[in-house]
Design a protein around this motif. Sequence first.
Motif, mmCIF file in Angstrom:
data_model
loop_
_atom_site.group_PDB
_atom_site.id
_atom_site.type_symbol
_atom_site.label_atom_id
_atom_site.label_comp_id
_atom_site.label_asym_id
_atom_site.label_seq_id
_atom_site.Cartn_x
_atom_site.Cartn_y
_atom_site.Cartn_z
ATOM 1 N N ALA A 86 -35.846 58.153 -57.022
ATOM 2 C CA ALA A 86 -35.721 59.597 -57.179
ATOM 3 C C ALA A 86 -37.068 60.299 -57.036
ATOM 4 N N LEU A 87 -38.113 59.713 -57.599
ATOM 5 C CA LEU A 87 -39.434 60.333 -57.501
ATOM 6 C C LEU A 87 -39.938 60.330 -56.059
ATOM 7 N N GLY A 88 -39.677 59.260 -55.323
ATOM 8 C CA GLY A 88 -40.039 59.225 -53.912
ATOM 9 C C GLY A 88 -39.316 60.284 -53.122
ATOM 10 N N TYR A 89 -38.052 60.499 -53.440
ATOM 11 C CA TYR A 89 -37.261 61.532 -52.763
ATOM 12 C C TYR A 89 -37.806 62.919 -53.083
ATOM 13 N N GLU A 90 -38.096 63.184 -54.345
ATOM 14 C CA GLU A 90 -38.587 64.510 -54.729
ATOM 15 C C GLU A 90 -39.953 64.802 -54.093
ATOM 16 N N ALA A 91 -40.812 63.794 -54.049
ATOM 17 C CA ALA A 91 -42.126 63.976 -53.427
ATOM 18 C C ALA A 91 -41.976 64.264 -51.930
ATOM 19 N N SER A 92 -41.077 63.556 -51.273
ATOM 20 C CA SER A 92 -40.842 63.779 -49.849
ATOM 21 C C SER A 92 -40.279 65.170 -49.593
ATOM 22 N N SER A 93 -39.424 65.624 -50.476
ATOM 23 C CA SER A 93 -38.856 66.975 -50.342
ATOM 24 C C SER A 93 -39.943 68.039 -50.501
ATOM 25 N N PHE A 94 -40.882 67.805 -51.407
ATOM 26 C CA PHE A 94 -42.000 68.727 -51.590
ATOM 27 C C PHE A 94 -42.827 68.821 -50.307
ATOM 28 N N ILE A 95 -43.078 67.693 -49.666
ATOM 29 C CA ILE A 95 -43.824 67.689 -48.409
ATOM 30 C C ILE A 95 -43.086 68.489 -47.345
ATOM 31 N N GLU A 96 -41.794 68.255 -47.239
ATOM 32 C CA GLU A 96 -40.978 68.976 -46.260
ATOM 33 C C GLU A 96 -41.029 70.480 -46.505
ATOM 34 N N LYS A 97 -40.887 70.873 -47.737
ATOM 35 C CA LYS A 97 -40.859 72.289 -48.088
ATOM 36 C C LYS A 97 -42.186 72.976 -47.812
ATOM 37 N N ASN A 98 -43.283 72.232 -47.960
ATOM 38 C CA ASN A 98 -44.624 72.829 -47.834
ATOM 39 C C ASN A 98 -45.352 72.378 -46.579
ATOM 40 N N ALA A 100 -40.602 53.503 -52.095
ATOM 41 C CA ALA A 100 -40.754 54.943 -52.325
ATOM 42 C C ALA A 100 -42.024 55.467 -51.673
ATOM 43 N N CYS A 101 -43.093 54.678 -51.730
ATOM 44 C CA CYS A 101 -44.323 55.066 -51.018
ATOM 45 C C CYS A 101 -44.056 55.156 -49.517
ATOM 46 N N GLY A 102 -43.298 54.206 -49.007
ATOM 47 C CA GLY A 102 -42.958 54.229 -47.592
ATOM 48 C C GLY A 102 -42.184 55.464 -47.197
ATOM 49 N N LEU A 132 -47.661 49.686 -48.665
ATOM 50 C CA LEU A 132 -49.013 49.815 -49.196
ATOM 51 C C LEU A 132 -49.989 48.919 -48.440
ATOM 52 N N ASP A 133 -49.519 47.774 -47.977
ATOM 53 C CA ASP A 133 -50.371 46.911 -47.156
ATOM 54 C C ASP A 133 -50.751 47.622 -45.855
ATOM 55 N N LYS A 134 -49.804 48.322 -45.275
ATOM 56 C CA LYS A 134 -50.078 49.087 -44.054
ATOM 57 C C LYS A 134 -51.073 50.209 -44.342
ATOM 58 N N LEU A 135 -50.918 50.855 -45.503
ATOM 59 C CA LEU A 135 -51.859 51.900 -45.894
ATOM 60 C C LEU A 135 -53.265 51.323 -45.994
#
Length: 457
Positions: A194-206, A254-256, A50-53
Amino acid sequence: MVIFTLLSIVGIKNFGHCQEKPNVILIISDDAGYADFGFQGSKIMKTPNLDKLANKGMKFTQAYVTAAVCGPSRAGLLTGKYQQRFGYEENNVPGYMSKSCLPDDEMGLPLNQKTVGNYMKSLGYTTGYFGKWHMGNADKYHPTKRGFDTFVGFRGGARSYWEYNDQHPTDKLENRLERNFENYKEAPDYLTTALGYEASSFIEKNRAQNFFMILAFNAVHTPMEAEEKDLAQFPELEERRKHLAAMTLSMDRACGKVLDKLKALGLEENTIIIFTNDNGGPSDTNSSNNKPLSGTKANHLEGGIRVPFLIRWPTVLPENSEYNLPISTLDILPTVFAACGGNPDALESPDGVNLMPYISGKNSYRPHQTLYWKKENRGAIREGDWKLLRFPDRPAELYNLAEDISEKNNLAIQYPEKVKDMYKKLFEWELTLARPLWQLQRVYEGKAMERMDKYRQ
């Protein structure tokens, strides 16, 4: 650091004519302290991603939510409207409500209100919501019926970070991890992971289409549960603060994961990322730190309603920049809708504004000259740099936030006419609002006042 008054000099790229529509990711933390991030000055919390963001984007130093508790705050964010306009003034917490209000499962975001998900779908975006919902437990309020194509999360307002199973049961269906509609399946991992993983999977899929995604962590809301590997990073802290630090570290990781996925897919240059928190930290329950602000979650001192806020848009906003005038989470919907090609006239009476003309330097005025807050008898109004707080058990207080961010010097006696004028304006705004659809038991109003007094600076 580039500040907003210099933006017109350094140049912001033409945000109105991007060659392709951007993707949008909104990340929301839960109950985090104002000072509990590296980019907010913490020397204890470890938040490298988040600091990098923050370093790669714009930091907003006077960002506000519309309520000091999570349910109403999220309702305002999702609709771009003051939630009191449609009766969502109070948290919806089954078991804690007044007997005169709606039944537990009837409390939720009214069905006649459009969400940012609805608006983004109207622009052809694929939409996803991951994490805490808290907009109603009943099926009719479900995210997949409120503008989101994909949902992985839980309907309620808080739950364990560990998997529910026979050894760790729950009798509350709204706390179960749900995948789309009524497909309840727990994750074996720590929930934040788990939520970070699911969000990343959504990005990959779309990856090949425009997407809008909300990642609404329940971290760092109670219960205070953390993984041992993260607890070990903070041996010097007392137990509850140690858990908060470990939970924050996990959320940052998870953000990372999400940020890394964007980079790996070549999407980061054309993705708007917004990070914020839902309300001030409840210092008494999770040891969060809101300094230099007075107050906590559940009251209208700055510590209850001023939150960290970041936007990164690599092709548009300059790196390591700041915007120092007041904004609101009401502005998220109008801003991303416009950035993605939406016609502002399509929005139904928003209270938020499109921030881009302001943060670009094209409009030098404040996005909001006046902001309001209300919860039962308590209320607040900020007009320019003046802030008035109204209470049920004491006279109103007046502060000049430009000179007194910690709200230590009450100026009400020195400026009685300003108190009278702002008090009247707050009431005039209240006359435009709907009656609350539900309310907590009255005893919690007293507890909120006690909490406020305990955590003044």
